[in-house]
Design a protein around this motif. Sequence first.
Motif, PDB file in Angstrom:
ATOM      1  N   LEU A 189       8.781   8.449 -12.114  1.00 34.63           N
ATOM      2  CA  LEU A 189       8.391   7.166 -11.471  1.00 34.63           C
ATOM      3  C   LEU A 189       7.718   6.318 -12.937  1.00 34.63           C
ATOM      4  N   VAL A 190       8.438   5.266 -13.113  1.00 35.78           N
ATOM      5  CA  VAL A 190       7.577   4.601 -14.490  1.00 35.78           C
ATOM      6  C   VAL A 190       6.772   3.148 -13.236  1.00 35.78           C
ATOM      7  N   SER A 191       6.223   2.202 -13.582  1.00 36.59           N
ATOM      8  CA  SER A 191       6.195   1.065 -12.622  1.00 36.59           C
ATOM      9  C   SER A 191       5.895   1.491 -11.257  1.00 36.59           C
ATOM     10  N   ARG A 192       4.936   1.974 -10.454  1.00 40.91           N
ATOM     11  CA  ARG A 192       4.542   2.335  -9.762  1.00 40.91           C
ATOM     12  C   ARG A 192       4.371   1.211  -9.016  1.00 40.91           C
ATOM     13  N   PRO A 193       3.724   0.095  -9.323  1.00 40.96           N
ATOM     14  CA  PRO A 193       3.334  -1.094  -8.501  1.00 40.96           C
ATOM     15  C   PRO A 193       4.391  -1.634  -8.003  1.00 40.96           C
ATOM     16  N   TYR A 194       5.293  -1.654  -8.755  1.00 41.02           N
ATOM     17  CA  TYR A 194       6.846  -2.786  -8.286  1.00 41.02           C
ATOM     18  C   TYR A 194       7.733  -1.952  -6.961  1.00 41.02           C
ATOM     19  N   VAL A 195       7.439  -0.709  -6.948  1.00 40.94           N
ATOM     20  CA  VAL A 195       8.514  -0.118  -6.203  1.00 40.94           C
ATOM     21  C   VAL A 195       7.009  -0.359  -4.830  1.00 40.94           C
ATOM     22  N   ASP A 196       6.269   0.046  -4.622  1.00 38.50           N
ATOM     23  CA  ASP A 196       5.027  -0.233  -3.659  1.00 38.50           C
ATOM     24  C   ASP A 196       5.060  -1.675  -3.101  1.00 38.50           C
ATOM     25  N   MET A 197       4.994  -3.058  -4.031  1.00 37.03           N
ATOM     26  CA  MET A 197       5.630  -3.735  -4.091  1.00 37.03           C
ATOM     27  C   MET A 197       6.832  -4.101  -2.841  1.00 37.03           C
ATOM     28  N   THR A 198       8.351  -3.443  -2.684  1.00 35.37           N
ATOM     29  CA  THR A 198       9.400  -3.767  -2.820  1.00 35.37           C
ATOM     30  C   THR A 198       9.358  -3.050  -1.428  1.00 35.37           C
ATOM     31  N   LEU A 199       8.012  -1.594  -1.320  1.00 37.91           N
ATOM     32  CA  LEU A 199       8.009  -0.976  -0.221  1.00 37.91           C
ATOM     33  C   LEU A 199       7.601  -2.394   1.463  1.00 37.91           C
ATOM     34  N   ALA A 200       6.644  -3.100   0.226  1.00 32.46           N
ATOM     35  CA  ALA A 200       5.562  -3.757   1.176  1.00 32.46           C
ATOM     36  C   ALA A 200       6.539  -4.556   1.710  1.00 32.46           C
ATOM     37  N   LEU A 201       7.136  -5.212   0.601  1.00 29.64           N
ATOM     38  CA  LEU A 201       7.958  -6.949   0.878  1.00 29.64           C
ATOM     39  C   LEU A 201       9.455  -6.196   2.183  1.00 29.64           C
ATOM     40  N   MET A 202       9.908  -5.071   2.209  1.00 25.57           N
ATOM     41  CA  MET A 202      11.305  -3.943   3.448  1.00 25.57           C
ATOM     42  C   MET A 202      10.534  -4.452   4.705  1.00 25.57           C
ATOM     43  N   ARG A 203       8.767  -3.686   4.670  1.00 29.45           N
ATOM     44  CA  ARG A 203       8.223  -3.588   6.336  1.00 29.45           C
ATOM     45  C   ARG A 203       8.339  -5.224   6.545  1.00 29.45           C
ATOM     46  N   HIS A 204       7.681  -6.024   5.696  1.00 31.35           N
ATOM     47  CA  HIS A 204       7.900  -7.645   6.012  1.00 31.35           C
ATOM     48  C   HIS A 204       9.099  -7.934   6.452  1.00 31.35           C
ATOM     49  N   PHE A 205      10.267  -7.712   6.508  1.00 29.51           N
ATOM     50  CA  PHE A 205      11.605  -8.238   6.375  1.00 29.51           C
ATOM     51  C   PHE A 205      12.131  -6.966   7.964  1.00 29.51           C
ATOM     52  N   GLY A 206      10.672  -5.838   8.116  1.00 26.70           N
ATOM     53  CA  GLY A 206      11.943  -5.082   9.573  1.00 26.70           C
ATOM     54  C   GLY A 206      12.202  -4.015   9.243  1.00 26.70           C
ATOM     55  N   ALA A 207      12.019  -3.421   7.961  1.00 26.13           N
ATOM     56  CA  ALA A 207      13.098  -2.181   7.628  1.00 26.13           C
ATOM     57  C   ALA A 207      11.614  -1.284   7.993  1.00 26.13           C
ATOM     58  N   GLU A 208      12.277  -0.114   7.739  1.00 25.77           N
ATOM     59  CA  GLU A 208      11.511   1.478   8.512  1.00 25.77           C
ATOM     60  C   GLU A 208      11.712   2.187   7.522  1.00 25.77           C
ATOM     61  N   VAL A 209      10.563   2.459   6.386  1.00 26.58           N
ATOM     62  CA  VAL A 209      10.844   2.779   5.845  1.00 26.58           C
ATOM     63  C   VAL A 209       9.288   3.559   5.319  1.00 26.58           C
ATOM     64  N   ALA A 210       9.694   5.892   4.501  1.00 29.42           N
ATOM     65  CA  ALA A 210       8.615   5.682   5.009  1.00 29.42           C
ATOM     66  C   ALA A 210       8.249   6.740   3.213  1.00 29.42           C
ATOM     67  N   GLU A 211       7.180   7.208   3.221  1.00 27.70           N
ATOM     68  CA  GLU A 211       7.115   7.792   2.100  1.00 27.70           C
ATOM     69  C   GLU A 211       6.706   9.125   1.802  1.00 27.70           C
ATOM     70  N   ASP A 212       7.060  10.607   2.525  1.00 26.71           N
ATOM     71  CA  ASP A 212       7.149  11.485   2.808  1.00 26.71           C
ATOM     72  C   ASP A 212       6.530  12.539   2.004  1.00 26.71           C
ATOM     73  N   ALA A 213       6.311  12.045   1.184  1.00 32.71           N
ATOM     74  CA  ALA A 213       5.204  12.911  -0.189  1.00 32.71           C
ATOM     75  C   ALA A 213       5.109  11.808  -1.242  1.00 32.71           C
ATOM     76  N   PRO A 214       4.487  12.226  -2.083  1.00 30.91           N
ATOM     77  CA  PRO A 214       4.537  11.231  -3.998  1.00 30.91           C
ATOM     78  C   PRO A 214       5.983  11.622  -4.217  1.00 30.91           C
ATOM     79  N   GLY A 215       6.216  10.052  -4.360  1.00 31.81           N
ATOM     80  CA  GLY A 215       8.077  10.041  -4.842  1.00 31.81           C
ATOM     81  C   GLY A 215       9.486  10.015  -3.997  1.00 31.81           C
ATOM     82  N   GLU A 216       8.951  10.082  -2.290  1.00 36.03           N
ATOM     83  CA  GLU A 216      10.024  10.843  -1.924  1.00 36.03           C
ATOM     84  C   GLU A 216       9.385  10.498  -0.828  1.00 36.03           C
ATOM     85  N   PHE A 217      11.123   9.031  -0.191  1.00 35.59           N
ATOM     86  CA  PHE A 217      11.040   8.382   0.628  1.00 35.59           C
ATOM     87  C   PHE A 217      12.609   8.521   1.607  1.00 35.59           C
TER      88      PHE A 217
END
Length: 429
Positions: A189-217
Amino acid sequence: MITAMAPPRAFDARIPGSKSLTNRALLLAAAAGATSVLTAPLVSEDTLVFRDALTRLGARVESSEDGGAWRITGLGRGPVGAGRIWCADAGTAARFLPPLAATGHGDFVFEGSTQLTARPVAPLADALRRLGAEVATAPGGTLPLRVAARGLDGGRLDVDGRLSSQFLSGLLMAGPLLGSPLLVRARGLVSRPYVDMTLALMRHFGAEVAEDAPGEFTVRPTGYRAADLRIEPDASTASYFFAAAAVTGCSVTVDGLGRESLQGDVRFVDVLERTGARVLRGRRATTVTGTGVLRGGFAVDMGEISDTFMTLAAIAPLADAPITVRGIGHARLKESDRIEAVARNLRASGVRVETGPDRITVHPGSTSPARIACHRDHRIAMAFSVLNLRTGNLTLDDPGCVAKTFPGFHEELHRLFPQHPLPPPTARA
């Protein structure tokens, strides 16, 4: 007698909202039920195209009179219907919206400009097919991309993240609208901070998303709920004004962009510290102060903040020793081949440059007059405008291309640094 040194000139830069935050939040609000309000969204070519595309998919977006807030009435599900969706030059539209469309029901065709059509979408199309979607692309795996949507069930998915993190972000954001959990493993995975941004916003809008291991969601099929959000200033755009402080010996502050930012590109100021600039990181603001000297003699991996590598490369001729940027091979697949475009422009102005598949080395040296080839790439135009604050001998062949992310860029840079020439009105955004 000791004479006190005058403090550096200090400015507050007016930076518009983050494109990355605006477009992600637009999509999530459109997928949610009820109404969300985005305050201080970026109003630019890319975000307006993205907003209009969502309305074609069935969401309703209303703007306040001054454009300072957008009210989005979401679908509460995937889109239903049919239509041709114009993405213009917006990579986020071409990579985020097809997965959203695939969760709905209908026939949707995504098209774009010649520039966008040259950028790959094959990895996204392949991932959607493996989830059961009916997807077709043009020969070579490019736009137009057609989605014959009938909902998606979820399941396990391996994604190659070496070309762009946007493919992963698009799939993750579609996850809560699937019929069962989505398990995604991202490789390289490149540009990892953009994925972190995506995860944070998904949670802000009520999603349940977890990173079970590095790069595994794991994304659960919860749908989204409406939420309001204030958009931060764009950290990538701020990089040009922070760099301007470093090369002119003044002080520039960006309010609303502090150490708690969701944007990885705020870390560009860490790189400027290595060049000798002084950086003050507050909770809600960041200040960069130039010292009059730009230090080189180092190498830095900017793979996670690659949208800002051009800012550093463009000012590197002013340093006292060579600067090498590496880890940026994926930048060759952006609006232009950014490594090659930067190198050619620097060489055209008399600067010694060496490149490799994922790196660029820029040597110090004075510049000769040159016309900068922007390649319709906003970041090339903005980066070389910063270099020109010191050299005064560069012109842009397409100053208006900055409208992609900051239509008022030239006016704001001129307000802070009057030596920056305003392009003729017909050439501005």
